[in-house]
Design a protein around this motif. Structure first.
Motif, mmCIF file in Angstrom:
data_model
loop_
_atom_site.group_PDB
_atom_site.id
_atom_site.type_symbol
_atom_site.label_atom_id
_atom_site.label_comp_id
_atom_site.label_asym_id
_atom_site.label_seq_id
_atom_site.Cartn_x
_atom_site.Cartn_y
_atom_site.Cartn_z
ATOM 1 N N TYR A 99 19.304 66.587 -24.891
ATOM 2 C CA TYR A 99 18.631 65.333 -24.567
ATOM 3 C C TYR A 99 19.719 64.263 -24.590
ATOM 4 O O TYR A 99 20.110 63.775 -25.651
ATOM 5 C CB TYR A 99 17.537 65.008 -25.581
ATOM 6 C CG TYR A 99 16.697 63.798 -25.233
ATOM 7 C CD1 TYR A 99 15.458 63.937 -24.616
ATOM 8 C CD2 TYR A 99 17.138 62.504 -25.519
ATOM 9 C CE1 TYR A 99 14.690 62.829 -24.289
ATOM 10 C CE2 TYR A 99 16.380 61.388 -25.195
ATOM 11 C CZ TYR A 99 15.155 61.561 -24.584
ATOM 12 O OH TYR A 99 14.400 60.453 -24.254
ATOM 13 N N PHE A 100 20.285 63.981 -23.406
ATOM 14 C CA PHE A 100 21.341 62.978 -23.347
ATOM 15 C C PHE A 100 20.732 61.599 -23.597
ATOM 16 O O PHE A 100 19.742 61.219 -22.967
ATOM 17 C CB PHE A 100 22.031 63.027 -21.986
ATOM 18 C CG PHE A 100 22.969 64.194 -21.843
ATOM 19 C CD1 PHE A 100 24.312 64.058 -22.156
ATOM 20 C CD2 PHE A 100 22.501 65.430 -21.414
ATOM 21 C CE1 PHE A 100 25.176 65.142 -22.029
ATOM 22 C CE2 PHE A 100 23.362 66.515 -21.282
ATOM 23 C CZ PHE A 100 24.707 66.365 -21.602
ATOM 24 N N TYR A 101 21.326 60.872 -24.526
ATOM 25 C CA TYR A 101 20.795 59.569 -24.931
ATOM 26 C C TYR A 101 21.890 58.514 -24.789
ATOM 27 O O TYR A 101 23.044 58.779 -25.090
ATOM 28 C CB TYR A 101 20.306 59.630 -26.380
ATOM 29 C CG TYR A 101 19.689 58.339 -26.857
ATOM 30 C CD1 TYR A 101 18.332 58.067 -26.618
ATOM 31 C CD2 TYR A 101 20.443 57.385 -27.528
ATOM 32 C CE1 TYR A 101 17.775 56.867 -27.039
ATOM 33 C CE2 TYR A 101 19.885 56.188 -27.950
ATOM 34 C CZ TYR A 101 18.554 55.933 -27.703
ATOM 35 O OH TYR A 101 17.993 54.750 -28.108
ATOM 36 N N PRO A 102 21.476 57.310 -24.326
ATOM 37 C CA PRO A 102 20.142 56.897 -23.883
ATOM 38 C C PRO A 102 19.848 57.374 -22.464
ATOM 39 O O PRO A 102 20.735 57.797 -21.747
ATOM 40 C CB PRO A 102 20.205 55.363 -23.941
ATOM 41 C CG PRO A 102 21.632 54.996 -24.101
ATOM 42 C CD PRO A 102 22.437 56.203 -24.339
ATOM 43 N N LYS A 103 18.589 57.273 -22.088
ATOM 44 C CA LYS A 103 18.204 57.572 -20.720
ATOM 45 C C LYS A 103 18.580 56.390 -19.813
ATOM 46 O O LYS A 103 18.529 55.225 -20.216
ATOM 47 C CB LYS A 103 16.695 57.821 -20.616
ATOM 48 C CG LYS A 103 16.228 59.102 -21.301
ATOM 49 C CD LYS A 103 16.671 60.322 -20.550
ATOM 50 C CE LYS A 103 16.081 61.591 -21.131
ATOM 51 N NZ LYS A 103 16.539 62.803 -20.418
ATOM 52 N N VAL A 104 18.957 56.711 -18.588
ATOM 53 C CA VAL A 104 19.162 55.685 -17.572
ATOM 54 C C VAL A 104 17.807 55.066 -17.252
ATOM 55 O O VAL A 104 16.785 55.756 -17.284
ATOM 56 C CB VAL A 104 19.781 56.314 -16.311
ATOM 57 C CG1 VAL A 104 19.852 55.314 -15.166
ATOM 58 C CG2 VAL A 104 21.167 56.863 -16.628
#
Length: 433
Positions: A406-411
């Protein structure tokens, strides 16, 4: 390798842009239904074109886009540019302010077998079709996907830092993240950025369904046009690119929730687990992350108000019968899904991606609440996957198991939109900048 280029973004007009925080929205696959309904109340919020209420393939959506253009709700920038996008954020119990630095450009669409754009997870056909229809009817990439390139020297960061000092937008989003957008028009700088990517492979961090949908649309256009040259705008895709060597690139874990297991008995579950795992009871659910952190094949387990640390017995590793390469077999997520989901709970590998017995949850506090309330039978807490592991798997030609990262933050959606219409893509870079 990766071919990128500047583009003329469509953006909200100057007056609307003064309140850009009222027009942004979460990505289509993370926005909750409740929040979506709230955003729909603003007639110009970007949710109306990213997750249209009437669906992605209606005439109403096409009319809305044309209406926004004709009334100057959105206006296209006059000069092609690369857009610098910084996201400032803090993490719980951490006073440091992080900043994920990157830039938004158009990147050529590559088939997976080209080995230029590397995916790290598989897609679901219905979501791909949904995004393809949206692109077909909006003729826009309504939100940039997120890609990763590798540049240890951080050779273009100074240019990005300079651009971000004079931002177009600067606001806080639904995540509590400060999103700042700048722009680079300088011809020489743009050429340098394009040159940097020429010998790079790009890992797709987020937006697999949007990218696959754009790829499907491109294949359709190639099939329908015998004179297809490869230079048409639909051959390119709007992407946010960040450096894998950045200290502020964060990958959060995605935890597993277990539910709807018939005749589930916590004591029997623990007994079956003990065949494969060392099990230790913990006093406090808030200690789970610290107790398992950095320990190979270790997980947190919550059932009701009971909390445990479980760690695979070393010798059991050699009993894995799944035919997967060593780089995947070593992953915590593989261990979890093989020993807990298949061996203990009896959910076969091929059934797991669509099983209603398994749910995915990023929030640790939600895991705790659901376990204590009994709304799930068990919560399994996982660890972050290091960036190097993602790179190792992608460069090996394989993909990670479902919901590994879960790459953070989301675009966010709403800062800019990338058109695939020919008439919107015929301007040249102004060398006078």
């Amino acid at each position: 390798m990766a071919e990128i280029k500047p583009f003329r973004a469509w953006r909200y007009n100057e007056i609307l842009g003064e309140n850009i925080d009222e027009l942004t929205s979460p990505l289509f696959d993370v926005v909750s239904e409740k929040y979506r309904e709230k955003l729909y109340k603003n007639e110009f919020n970007s949710i109306h074109i990213s997750v249209p209420k009437e669906g992605p393939d209606g005439e109403l959506l096409e009319r809305r886009i044309e209406d926004w253009k004709s009334k100057d709700v959105i206006i296209q920038d006059k000069t092609p540019a690369i857009y610098v996008y910084y996201q400032y954020f803090k993490l719980p119990r951490d006073s440091k302010e992080y900043c994920r630095k990157g830039f938004i450009c158009n990147i050529r669409l590559y088939d997976w077998e080209d080995n230029v754009l590397l995916r790290h997870e598989d897609t679901m056909p219905h979501s791909v079709d949904d995004r393809k229809k949206l692109l077909e009817h909006t003729q826009m990439h309504v939100s940039p996907t997120h890609g990763l390139y590798t540049d240890p020297e951080k050779s273009i960061e100074t240019y990005m830092d300079n651009a971000i000092h004079s931002p177009i937008y600067d606001c806080e989003d639904y995540q509590g993240v400060r999103d700042v957008l700048g722009v680079i028009h300088d011809y020489e700088v743009i050429q340098e950025i394009m040159t940097l990517l020429k010998d790079k492979q790009v890992i797709l961090a987020d937006g697999h369904h949007r990218y696959q949908g754009a790829l499907a649309y491109l294949h359709q256009q190639r099939h329908n046009n015998s004179n297809h040259t490869g230079d048409e705008p639909c051959n390119f895709h709007t992407m946010y690119l960040t450096n894998t060597e950045s200290d502020d690139l964060r990958i959060f874990p995605t935890h597993r929730l277990i539910r709807k297991i018939k005749k589930f008995n916590p004591e029997q579950f623990l007994e079956k687990l003990s065949e494969y795992f060392h099990i230790r009871s913990l006093d406090n659910d808030e200690d789970v992350n610290e107790v398992i952190s950095g320990k190979k094949w270790a997980f947190g387990l919550m059932m009701g108000d009971e909390v445990y640390k479980i760690r695979l017995r070393q010798e059991k590793y050699y009993e894995i019968e799944w035919e997967v390469p060593e780089v995947l077999k070593q992953l915590d997520i593989t261990i979890l899904h093989y020993f807990i989901m298949e061996k203990v709970l009896g959910i076969k590998k091929e059934k797991q991606p669509s099983s209603k017995k398994i749910r995915f949850e990023r929030s640790m506090s939600t895991c705790i609440k659901k376990a204590i309330s009994g709304s799930v039978q068990a919560a399994i807490v996982t660890q972050e996957i290091p960036m190097q592991t993602v790179k190792d798997v992608c460069f090996s030609g394989y993909t990670l198991p479902q919901k590994s990262t879960y790459f953070y933050p989301k675009v966010i959606c709403g800062y800019l939109f990338g058109s695939i219409k020919p008439e919107d893509n015929n301007a040249k870079i102004d060398r006078s900048f």
